[in-house]
Write an enzyme that holds these catalytic residues in place. Structure first.
Site, PDB file in Angstrom:
ATOM      1  N   CYS A   2     -22.425  39.814 -41.114  1.00 27.93           N
ATOM      2  CA  CYS A   2     -21.739  39.884 -39.896  1.00 27.93           C
ATOM      3  C   CYS A   2     -20.702  40.897 -40.001  1.00 27.93           C
ATOM      4  O   CYS A   2     -20.328  41.229 -41.144  1.00 27.93           O
ATOM      5  CB  CYS A   2     -21.510  38.534 -39.322  1.00 27.93           C
ATOM      6  N   SER A  52     -27.749  36.340 -37.263  1.00 26.26           N
ATOM      7  CA  SER A  52     -27.835  34.996 -37.221  1.00 26.26           C
ATOM      8  C   SER A  52     -28.718  34.552 -38.312  1.00 26.26           C
ATOM      9  O   SER A  52     -29.739  34.798 -38.764  1.00 26.26           O
ATOM     10  CB  SER A  52     -28.715  34.522 -35.914  1.00 26.26           C
ATOM     11  N   ILE A  53     -28.093  33.545 -38.973  1.00 24.70           N
ATOM     12  CA  ILE A  53     -28.326  32.820 -40.444  1.00 24.70           C
ATOM     13  C   ILE A  53     -28.423  31.182 -40.327  1.00 24.70           C
ATOM     14  O   ILE A  53     -29.423  30.726 -40.522  1.00 24.70           O
ATOM     15  CB  ILE A  53     -27.593  33.496 -41.632  1.00 24.70           C
ATOM     16  N   ILE A  54     -27.325  30.735 -40.057  1.00 22.42           N
ATOM     17  CA  ILE A  54     -27.360  29.344 -39.821  1.00 22.42           C
ATOM     18  C   ILE A  54     -27.096  28.973 -38.277  1.00 22.42           C
ATOM     19  O   ILE A  54     -26.138  29.628 -37.637  1.00 22.42           O
ATOM     20  CB  ILE A  54     -26.031  28.904 -40.661  1.00 22.42           C
ATOM     21  N   ASN A  75     -17.478  36.115 -41.336  1.00 22.04           N
ATOM     22  CA  ASN A  75     -18.559  36.778 -41.735  1.00 22.04           C
ATOM     23  C   ASN A  75     -18.919  36.130 -43.367  1.00 22.04           C
ATOM     24  O   ASN A  75     -17.935  36.022 -43.940  1.00 22.04           O
ATOM     25  CB  ASN A  75     -18.180  38.170 -41.840  1.00 22.04           C
ATOM     26  N   GLY A  76     -20.061  35.663 -43.465  1.00 22.97           N
ATOM     27  CA  GLY A  76     -20.394  34.934 -44.754  1.00 22.97           C
ATOM     28  C   GLY A  76     -21.355  33.709 -44.533  1.00 22.97           C
ATOM     29  O   GLY A  76     -22.095  33.748 -43.706  1.00 22.97           O
ATOM     30  N   ASP A 100     -21.870  26.790 -40.040  1.00 30.20           N
ATOM     31  CA  ASP A 100     -20.917  26.695 -41.032  1.00 30.20           C
ATOM     32  C   ASP A 100     -19.576  26.981 -40.596  1.00 30.20           C
ATOM     33  O   ASP A 100     -18.666  26.349 -41.048  1.00 30.20           O
ATOM     34  CB  ASP A 100     -21.280  27.286 -42.351  1.00 30.20           C
TER      35      ASP A 100
END
Length: 256
Positions: A2, A52-54, A75-76, A100
């Site tokens: 991100c 978008s990851i989680i 970011n992370g 998260d």
């Protein structure tokens, strides 16, 4: 990945120029092609570009605490966020998302600047605390996620990439000649220097705290070689594989 960007006019009451903030965020759109998000209030402005990851559906940023007195852009990825979510829920917090990112803002409410010590993962984030008029910037232990900042004319600007800083009118392109020499010597520019004289990298394992009274940078982690352990080769090998398995398992939680 991100992208984050922000402005804090810590030494003046000048309001945020949202068009500048949007330009700072726009030039790092490639870091987060899924969506953007903004928060502007008086002297503080946050911009976010999301990959978008989680919690793909519910993790829009910035994310706020329950009474919206604190906000975070991130970011992370935090690999132990599920256990951290249980921790903050046990302390009475109500999680509105499954991301998260939200766990971090509640950890900050509970532990203040020391919240970074509980995070296992890769990260660069900014937290705005309206009650204390404090901006907290943090970078992970080994610097996997980038974070740049500049203190120009009583204004603290920060972003995931240098090009964002250049969108702010107070940021100059004056080169740091020592940094250039370092680049030719080492093929990289050691932190905290950058190619620009007024821009700095937040160093790995450090936080930066900005309030109306000034700026403070502090290291929260480093490798400690002072303690030695007497273990055999077989025991060390088993410990290594245990840590390796745990690290891989922690990285398999994303939704995409």
């Amino acid at each position: 990945m991100c992208g984050i960007a922000g402005i804090y006019n810590y030494a003046s009451s000048e309001p945020i120029n949202e068009s500048v903030l949007r330009r700072m965020t726009g030039v790092i759109a490639h870091r987060g092609p899924d969506e953007d998000g903004f928060y502007v209030a008086d002297r503080i402005g946050f911009g976010h570009r999301r990959l978008s990851i989680i919690d793909v559906a519910g993790g829009h940023q910035p994310i706020f605490n329950e009474d919206r007195s604190a906000a975070i852009i991130f970011n992370g990825e935090i690999y132990n966020y599920r256990e951290l979510a249980q921790l903050v829920e046990a302390r009475g917090h109500r999680l509105q998302t499954k991301s998260d990112t939200e766990t971090i803002i509640h950890l900050y409410e509970e532990f203040g600047d020391a919240c970074v010590e509980k995070l296992r993962g890769m990260f660069a984030f900014a937290i705005w605390d309206a009650r204390r008029q404090q901006l907290l910037l943090a970078r992970d232990r080994v610097g996997k996620k980038p974070l740049y900042y500049a203190d120009v004319g009583g204004c603290l600007i920060f972003a995931s990439e240098l090009k964002s800083l250049l969108e702010h009118p107070l940021m100059t392109r004056e080169m740091d000649h020592q940094a250039v020499a370092d680049y030719f010597s080492y093929q990289f520019i050691p932190a905290p220097k950058t190619i620009f004289r007024h821009a700095r990298k937040l160093q790995a394992g450090h936080i930066l705290v900005v309030t109306p009274t000034g700026i403070r940078e502090q290291q929260y982690w480093d490798i400690d070689f002072s303690q030695t352990e007497n273990r055999g080769e077989a025991e060390w090998s088993e410990l290594l594989f245990d840590e390796f398995r745990a690290a891989v398992d922690g990285r398999l939680m994303s939704e995409v």
